[in-house]
Design an enzyme around this catalytic site. Structure first.
Site, PDB file in Angstrom:
ATOM      1  N   TYR A   1     -27.537  -7.611 -15.088  1.00  0.00           N
ATOM      2  CA  TYR A   1     -27.753  -7.349 -13.657  1.00  0.00           C
ATOM      3  C   TYR A   1     -28.485  -8.550 -13.067  1.00  0.00           C
ATOM      4  CZ  TYR A   1     -29.796  -4.854  -9.591  1.00  0.00           C
ATOM      5  OH  TYR A   1     -30.190  -4.444  -8.339  1.00  0.00           O
TER       6      TYR A   1
ATOM      7  N   GLU B   1     -34.244 -14.015  -7.993  1.00  0.00           N
ATOM      8  CA  GLU B   1     -34.087 -15.464  -7.913  1.00  0.00           C
ATOM      9  C   GLU B   1     -35.456 -16.125  -7.980  1.00  0.00           C
ATOM     10  OE1 GLU B   1     -31.812 -16.537  -4.476  1.00  0.00           O
ATOM     11  OE2 GLU B   1     -30.048 -15.386  -5.111  1.00  0.00           O
TER      12      GLU B   1
ATOM     13  N   GLY C   1     -38.155 -12.587  -5.442  1.00  0.00           N
ATOM     14  CA  GLY C   1     -38.488 -11.583  -6.442  1.00  0.00           C
ATOM     15  C   GLY C   1     -38.683 -10.244  -5.763  1.00  0.00           C
ATOM     16  N   SER C   2     -39.926  -9.970  -5.328  1.00  0.00           N
ATOM     17  CA  SER C   2     -40.182  -8.730  -4.607  1.00  0.00           C
ATOM     18  C   SER C   2     -39.406  -8.669  -3.295  1.00  0.00           C
ATOM     19  CB  SER C   2     -41.684  -8.589  -4.337  1.00  0.00           C
ATOM     20  OG  SER C   2     -42.390  -8.401  -5.548  1.00  0.00           O
TER      21      SER C   2
ATOM     22  N   PHE D   1     -34.839 -14.811 -14.700  1.00  0.00           N
ATOM     23  CA  PHE D   1     -35.299 -13.721 -15.574  1.00  0.00           C
ATOM     24  C   PHE D   1     -34.208 -12.693 -15.848  1.00  0.00           C
ATOM     25  CE2 PHE D   1     -39.214 -14.860 -13.043  1.00  0.00           C
ATOM     26  CZ  PHE D   1     -39.783 -15.654 -14.027  1.00  0.00           C
TER      27      PHE D   1
ATOM     28  N   ARG E   1     -58.168   7.402 -41.003  1.00  0.00           N
ATOM     29  CA  ARG E   1     -59.262   6.446 -40.932  1.00  0.00           C
ATOM     30  C   ARG E   1     -60.615   7.166 -41.008  1.00  0.00           C
ATOM     31  NH1 ARG E   1     -61.242   1.442 -41.954  1.00  0.00           N
ATOM     32  NH2 ARG E   1     -62.524   0.632 -40.248  1.00  0.00           N
TER      33      ARG E   1
ATOM     34  N   GLN F   1     -65.776  14.039 -31.512  1.00  0.00           N
ATOM     35  CA  GLN F   1     -65.383  14.595 -30.219  1.00  0.00           C
ATOM     36  C   GLN F   1     -64.864  13.510 -29.284  1.00  0.00           C
ATOM     37  OE1 GLN F   1     -68.344  16.352 -27.394  1.00  0.00           O
ATOM     38  NE2 GLN F   1     -67.274  18.268 -27.852  1.00  0.00           N
TER      39      GLN F   1
ATOM     40  N   GLU G   1     -37.894  -4.198 -12.200  1.00  0.00           N
ATOM     41  CA  GLU G   1     -37.268  -3.129 -11.415  1.00  0.00           C
ATOM     42  C   GLU G   1     -38.062  -2.835 -10.142  1.00  0.00           C
ATOM     43  OE1 GLU G   1     -34.526  -2.913 -12.504  1.00  0.00           O
ATOM     44  OE2 GLU G   1     -34.214  -1.957 -14.435  1.00  0.00           O
TER      45      GLU G   1
END
Length: 379
Positions: A122, A126, A130-131, A155, A266, A277, A362
């Site tokens: 996909y 660029e 981006g955003s 990317f 452990r 606790q 995304e």
């Protein structure tokens, strides 16, 4: 409301988790350390139907729902979020072809994509977009019965290895309305790739720049009509955000399960650290956070499947919460491992590195807040 998965969904989950444990988990560390793209394992996943989960059945897809996909990707990501995430990208690109390509192109490409004999990528981001994806500068100029495509994408997962690239390019005016979507196939004259990115995580999938130099694309390879590309891209991202959220939950679940086993073994101050606790409180908070994020993600998937107008906003909410929660839970799992968690002998450090990028791709989590805020103010 029904919070129980159906019998079929339970089978999908069990199948995916069984595959993750048997085929992915034993090799995940080697894939990470060697930056190995696990082609044969991906094809084995495709043989189970995981390459076209919500692609129609006509050309070999599984024809399932976005909620089904979320259940499947969460289980796969318990072993290797990087490899599971590549499967989500392949599914997203393939579904865009299934939904918007002409029938001849679907018939030619989808069977090979469903078996992962051919891989799909996909291409939206660029170097300067981006955003602000609507500011992309890759351009497609009409040339007779086709287009001339020039520009660069950044990317790109699968770059240089994939056979099919779903590409957003500008065919008209500035802004979102001037963008169209195209399918570019590997080997086309004018297609080239940058050097592999050296990354913090996601090392089992190749990532690089994808360049187009006066590359000719037939008009028959356009998805939808001219000017519909941005809408198509965003529709793909609604599902993509759910998928990456599911991968975050899966990676965090894998880390949580590792931490749960570790604290029982452990010993410090004469007893297992699970008996303290403070440890129990940490585990309780981790489990609660994962459950809350999972519920929101499944609601968003249900809304997207139903075609609800609020789905985009809920997908953004789910992506933001699931990816932040997944990383936080993984970080707490590493802390419970103490110094050992910081070594590659234990899986939590790899899971942490893989999950970090989910808060960026995304659509960054800051952009998710923008989407949600705009929706709230528009009502």
């Amino acid at each position: 409301m029904d919070f129980q998965p159906t019998a079929d969904q339970k089978q999908f989950q069990e199948l995916a988790r069984g595959f993750a444990d048997a085929e992915m988990k034993p090799q995940a560390r080697a894939w990470d350390e060697g930056a190995i793209f696990p082609v044969e394992t991906l094809r084995a996943a495709a043989a189970l139907g995981f390459a076209g989960i919500y692609v129609g059945e006509e050309f070999g897809g599984a024809g399932l729902t976005r909620l089904d996909a979320a259940l499947i990707f969460e289980e796969l990501a318990t072993a290797c979020p990087s490899t599971a995430a590549f499967l989500t990208i392949h599914n997203m690109a393939s579904s865009m072809i299934d939904r918007f390509a002409n029938r001849d192109l679907r018939a030619r490409l989808l069977p090979g994509l469903m078996t992962m004999e051919r891989f799909a990528s996909y291409c939206l981001t660029e170097p300067g977009a981006g955003s602000d994806a609507a500011a992309l500068r890759t351009r497609a100029v009409r040339d007779g019965d086709g287009y001339r495509l020039s520009g660069q994408k950044a990317f790109i997962s699968g770059g240089g290895h994939s056979d099919v690239y779903v590409v957003m390019a500008r065919t008209g005016e500035a802004g979102a309305k001037g963008i169209s979507a195209f399918v570019v196939e590997a080997g086309a004259p004018g297609l080239s790739f940058g050097k592999p990115e050296a990354k913090m995580g996601w090392k089992s999938q190749p990532t690089c720049a994808v360049m187009f130099d006066d590359l000719r694309v037939p008009a028959s390879h356009r998805l939808g009509e001219e000017g519909e590309g941005f809408r198509i891209a965003m529709m793909g991202l609604d599902g993509g955000r759910l998928n990456i959220g599911a991968c975050s939950l899966g990676g965090a679940k894998g880390a949580f399960e590792a931490a749960l086993a570790y604290v029982k073994e452990r010993r410090q101050f004469g007893k297992a650290i699970a008996e303290f606790q403070a440890t129990q409180f940490t585990l309780a908070d981790m489990a609660t956070a994962l459950e809350a994020a999972r519920l929101l993600l499944h609601k968003a998937a249900w809304l997207l499947d139903a075609g609800d107008p609020s789905a985009t906003s809920f997908c953004a909410m789910a992506k933001r919460l699931a990816t932040d929660t997944g990383f936080s839970v993984c970080d707490q799992a590493l802390q419970l491992h103490g110094g050992y968690g910081y070594t590659s002998d234990y899986p939590v450090e790899r899971l942490l590195r893989d999950l970090r990028v989910h808060r960026i791709l995304e659509g960054t989590n800051e952009i998710m807040r923008v989407i949600i805020g705009r929706r709230l103010l528009a009502d």
